[in-house]
Scaffold this motif. Sequence first.
Motif, PDB file in Angstrom:
ATOM      1  N   PRO A   1      -1.205   3.579  -3.846  1.00  0.00           N
ATOM      2  CA  PRO A   1      -0.108   2.611  -3.820  1.00  0.00           C
ATOM      3  C   PRO A   1       0.805   2.798  -5.119  1.00  0.00           C
ATOM      4  CG  PRO A   1      -2.074   1.391  -3.340  1.00  0.00           C
ATOM      5  CD  PRO A   1      -2.327   3.125  -3.828  1.00  0.00           C
TER       6      PRO A   1
ATOM      7  N   GLY B   1       0.754  -1.238   0.093  1.00  0.00           N
ATOM      8  CA  GLY B   1      -0.082  -0.044   0.019  1.00  0.00           C
ATOM      9  C   GLY B   1       0.831   1.253   0.036  1.00  0.00           C
ATOM     10  N   ASP B   2       2.019   1.333   0.141  1.00  0.00           N
ATOM     11  CA  ASP B   2       3.011   2.183   0.064  1.00  0.00           C
ATOM     12  C   ASP B   2       3.021   2.964  -1.249  1.00  0.00           C
ATOM     13  OD1 ASP B   2       3.666   1.997   2.839  1.00  0.00           O
ATOM     14  OD2 ASP B   2       5.622   1.032   2.291  1.00  0.00           O
ATOM     15  N   PRO B   3       2.781   4.435  -1.268  1.00  0.00           N
ATOM     16  CA  PRO B   3       3.030   5.038  -2.640  1.00  0.00           C
ATOM     17  C   PRO B   3       4.517   5.495  -2.766  1.00  0.00           C
ATOM     18  CG  PRO B   3       2.084   6.611  -0.514  1.00  0.00           C
ATOM     19  CD  PRO B   3       2.425   5.070  -0.257  1.00  0.00           C
TER      20      PRO B   3
END
Length: 175
Positions: A136, A81-83
């Motif tokens: 994400p 989920g990290d952008p």
Amino acid sequence: MLVASLLGLACAAALWWIYFDAAAHYGEQALAAEPAETRPKLARDAYTFLHFPMVAGIVLLALGLKKVLEYVGDTEHHDLGDPLKGVALYALFFGVALYLLGHVGFRWRTTHAVGASRLVTAGFCVVAAFALAKAPALVQLGVLTVLLAALVGFESIWYAQERDELRHRHTSPSS
């Protein structure tokens, strides 16, 4: 990792198509038609000054793609989920925008026509970089891939006759 790799390959394939489907042929024909005394200037402008943003765009995109793969592959430091943030995010989207703007300049210099669809897509890339700042990394890359696929699809349909004529002029023995 597999999905990110496939999306990255799709982006690379789209960039290849954007250049080699028609732009390379337009450049060749423009050089062949240019008077001998001004041909070196056209070649310098088109193949040095206007290829530089294309090459720089590819390098920036590669940095962005590397970071996407790092984000999706390194589960110890990153979550799916990290952008992408900062330089990585802007390299991904602005790299493609720069590449497309290089094409717009190349086409203008060689044919005196504006590649409007490429200009619009470059604008969408810039907007997407800001609009997707919290999405994400895989979604960011997916949207970029969709933008490029849409450009390729649009140009394949909208400019089909023009591209067909270009190829026939290019391959005919009398040209």
